[in-house]
Enzyme design. Structure first.
Site, short mmCIF file in Angstrom:
data_model
loop_
_atom_site.label_atom_id
_atom_site.label_comp_id
_atom_site.label_asym_id
_atom_site.label_seq_id
_atom_site.Cartn_x
_atom_site.Cartn_y
_atom_site.Cartn_z
N LYS A 189 48.69 24.85 39.56
CA LYS A 189 49.34 26.05 39.02
C LYS A 189 49.20 27.21 40.00
CE LYS A 189 47.86 29.34 36.34
NZ LYS A 189 48.56 30.47 37.00
N GLU A 263 36.07 28.99 44.25
CA GLU A 263 36.07 29.92 45.38
C GLU A 263 36.38 31.29 44.80
OE1 GLU A 263 35.36 29.09 48.38
OE2 GLU A 263 35.73 26.93 48.47
N CYS A 297 39.58 37.31 50.11
CA CYS A 297 38.25 37.24 49.49
C CYS A 297 37.15 37.42 50.52
CB CYS A 297 38.08 35.93 48.73
SG CYS A 297 38.61 34.50 49.66
N GLU A 394 34.26 44.24 44.49
CA GLU A 394 35.38 43.76 45.30
C GLU A 394 36.61 44.61 44.97
OE1 GLU A 394 37.24 39.90 44.37
OE2 GLU A 394 37.06 39.45 46.50
P1 NAI Z 1 42.61 35.80 38.48
O1 NAI Z 1 41.31 35.16 38.75
O2 NAI Z 1 42.92 36.25 37.10
O3 NAI Z 1 43.80 34.78 38.88
C1 NAI Z 1 43.69 33.68 39.74
C2 NAI Z 1 44.38 32.47 39.12
O4 NAI Z 1 43.72 32.09 37.92
C3 NAI Z 1 45.83 32.70 38.71
O5 NAI Z 1 46.57 31.52 38.96
C4 NAI Z 1 45.72 32.95 37.22
O6 NAI Z 1 46.89 32.65 36.52
C5 NAI Z 1 44.61 32.02 36.83
N1 NAI Z 1 43.86 32.39 35.62
C6 NAI Z 1 43.68 33.64 35.08
N2 NAI Z 1 42.87 33.56 34.01
C7 NAI Z 1 42.53 32.26 33.85
C8 NAI Z 1 41.70 31.56 32.93
N3 NAI Z 1 41.05 32.18 31.96
N4 NAI Z 1 41.56 30.22 33.08
C9 NAI Z 1 42.18 29.57 34.08
N5 NAI Z 1 42.99 30.19 34.98
C10 NAI Z 1 43.15 31.51 34.88
O7 NAI Z 1 42.77 36.98 39.49
P2 NAI Z 1 43.73 38.28 39.36
O8 NAI Z 1 43.66 38.85 37.98
O9 NAI Z 1 45.04 37.92 39.87
O10 NAI Z 1 43.00 39.27 40.35
C11 NAI Z 1 41.91 40.06 39.90
C12 NAI Z 1 40.89 40.22 40.97
O11 NAI Z 1 40.37 38.97 41.35
C13 NAI Z 1 41.41 40.82 42.26
O12 NAI Z 1 41.46 42.19 42.17
C14 NAI Z 1 40.41 40.33 43.25
O13 NAI Z 1 39.30 41.17 43.26
C15 NAI Z 1 40.02 38.98 42.72
N6 NAI Z 1 40.72 37.86 43.38
C16 NAI Z 1 40.02 37.09 44.26
C17 NAI Z 1 40.65 36.07 44.92
C18 NAI Z 1 39.92 35.22 45.89
O14 NAI Z 1 40.55 34.60 46.73
N7 NAI Z 1 38.62 35.11 45.79
C19 NAI Z 1 42.07 35.80 44.76
C20 NAI Z 1 42.72 36.64 43.77
C21 NAI Z 1 42.05 37.63 43.14
#
Ligand code: NAI
Ligand code: MG
Length: 484
Positions: A189, A263, A297, A394
């Site tokens: 996804k 990650e 990240c 972050e």
């Molecule tokens: P997120 O963690 O909500 O989204 C990442 C993925 O997880 C997306 O595909 C989303 O649809 C999915 N997702 C969301 N909630 C879920 C759940 N409960 N169970 C399973 N899958 C779920 O990240 P978001 O809201 O887009 O970004 C928020 C913050 O996260 C950013 O501001 C940043 O600080 C951090 N982030 C870190 C990343 C990294 O590479 N470590 C990548 C993206 C965001």
């Protein structure tokens, strides 16, 4: 859209052409080798964050859709993929790599349109690295006995993979390539703001005749992600995203048989010693935090400069920040593109403001930003305390928190003083110092006299709240195999 900073840089706009790009009006779900209408009957839009214009619609996968995707992956695993000789699996993965390489330009343009990152990055970093990952793991597929000498490596079954929006196609490659190489099938996804290169990849998988069901790509937001994580017929979860969601996933997986890798976030310390090559270090700092709008990240978001060179480093940094070109992601001159979403922009503004409220001194690039779309100027915050939010949290945007230090022990203490432990960087002329410092830094990835360098052969992953497990390299095979 024209690039707003021409008058500063003197560069004429050099936009990448979108003529050869096909983006369909809507993308249904990719299950069992076919695009099929979602049982939910629902779609949502994905926009270009640089223009706020709608690009396409993708489906919302509900429980029935997730069940269908997992069933398709399970059947493909049982009947086709696990039975196929490894060298035949390898050929399919090579084919993905080669065709992706041929169509690199098309994927790069769509990546920049859907996510806002500069074309220079999607063209020179995201897509070539995604290709490299497929090539690298294609090579392992028929050599697993060398990765695990004396043992037999079997696939686990169905892998559920959930990826973020900062490196959409690259994260898909990081997830799919090792899973397929080890004989697993996949339900992937993409993130809700950047689904398009994953859907293009689905078309590519059809073109190369990957057996139906080996890779299924379904779209939706967190609700769909939860249904993948909780699905009883999935054997392994691979997640990249926020630490908050990572914790929720870890809780749901506790007590189940599912293997998982997470990650998560980071708050990398970038350490500059007085004996470093200062001009190179300044370029490294710029690349470390402003690369991909800081949506990284492992971004070098905390800068620690040795006090005696702090004035010089900060002054050179500010000069360099003023030359950065912010604007149209499709313009080849652009250094800094659009912030990925309105929500992310809001978060960056809020945390940056908190830094100001806590007494931080803000410096922002002189550039102007386009009128529509989501933009945030490259920002440096000094005069901040170790406990302040801009140092601890972050931000995931182009915001650099700067502090100084006097001794090695002090900087190691400060560098490790965060809940995260993903990456870090050190600049010094002395090799011995590099080893002394990096040994004590609690971070999974450490760079010396460079930053943000990636390679499919290197393991990637974090300590502490930055996650569990490693992706990339030989280490990246372990989470996808059962050894006997
Ligand atoms: P997120 O963690 O909500 O989204 C990442 C993925 O997880 C997306 O595909 C989303 O649809 C999915 N997702 C969301 N909630 C879920 C759940 N409960 N169970 C399973 N899958 C779920 O990240 P978001 O809201 O887009 O970004 C928020 C913050 O996260 C950013 O501001 C940043 O600080 C951090 N982030 C870190 C990343 C990294 O590479 N470590 C990548 C993206 C965001
Ligand atoms: Mg989008």
């Amino acid at each position: 859209m024209t690039n707003q900073t021409d008058f500063i840089t003197g560069y004429s706009p050099a936009p990448e052409s979108t003529n050869l790009i096909e983006i369909k009006e809507r993308y249904p779900l990719f299950i069992k080798g076919k695009f099929s209408e979602p049982q939910s009957g629902k779609y949502f839009s994905t926009i270009n964050p640089a223009t706020e214009k709608k690009l396409s619609e993708v489906a919302v996968a509900n429980q029935a859709d997730v069940d269908f995707a997992v069933k398709s992956a399970r059947n493909a695993y049982k009947n086709v993929w696990s039975k196929m000789p490894p060298k035949e699996r390898s050929k399919y993965i090579y084919r993905i790599a080669r065709v992706l390489q041929e169509r690199g330009r098309e994927f790069a343009v769509i990546e920049s349109m859907d996510g806002g990152k500069p074309i220079r990055e999607s063209r020179d970093i995201d897509i070539p690295l995604a290709v490299a990952h497929f090539f690298y793991y294609a090579g392992w597929a028929d050599k697993l006995e060398y990765a695990f000498p004396g043992r037999k490596a079997n696939g686990l079954g169905v892998a559920g993979q959930i990826i973020p929006w900062n490196f959409p196609l690259l994260m898909a490659a990081w997830k799919i390539a090792p899973a397929l190489a080890c004989g697993n099938t996949v339900v992937l996804k993409p993130a809700e703001t950047t689904p398009l290169t994953a859907m293009k990849l689905a078309e590519l998988l059809q073109d190369i005749d990957l057996p139906p069901g080996v890779v299924n790509i379904i779209t939706g937001a967190g609700d769909t992600g939860i249904k993948i994580v909780d699905h009883p017929d999935i054997n392994k979860i691979a997640f990249t995203g926020s630490t908050d969601v990572g914790k929720i996933i870890q809780k749901s997986l506790a007590g189940t048989q599912k293997k998982y890798t997470l990650e998560l976030g980071g708050k990398a310390a970038h350490i500059i010693f007085d004996d470093a090559a200062i001009n190179q270090a300044v370029e490294g700092i710029i690349n470390g935090i402003f690369f991909n709008q800081g949506h990284v990240c492992c971004a070098g978001s905390r800068l620690y400069v040795q006090e005696c060179v702090a004035e010089e480093v900060i002054s050179k940094l500010k000069d360099r920040m003023d030359t950065l070109i912010i604007g149209d992601p499709l313009d080849k001159n652009t250094d800094i593109g659009a912030i990925n979403s309105k929500m992310q922009l809001k978060k960056i503004i809020e945390i940056t403001q908190s830094g100001k409220d806590e007494g931080g001194v803000l410096f922002q690039s002189k550039c102007t930003t386009p009128k529509s779309g989501y933009w945030f100027k490259p920002t440096l915050i000094s005069n901040v305390a170790q406990s302040s939010r801009v140092v601890q949290e972050e931000i995931f945007g182009p915001v650099l928190a700067v502090q100084t230090f006097r001794t090695v022990d002090e900087v190691i203490e400060k560098a490790n003083n965060t809940p995260y432990g993903l990456s870090g960087g050190v600049w010094t002329d002395k090799g011995a110092k590099i080893f002394k410092i990096t040994k004590q830094m609690r971070a999974g990835i450490l760079w010396a006299n460079t930053f943000n360098k990636f390679d499919p052969t290197s393991p990637f992953g974090g300590f502490k709240e930055s996650g569990m497990g490693r992706e990339g390299g030989i280490h990246g095979l372990y989470p996808y195999v059962e050894l006997s």
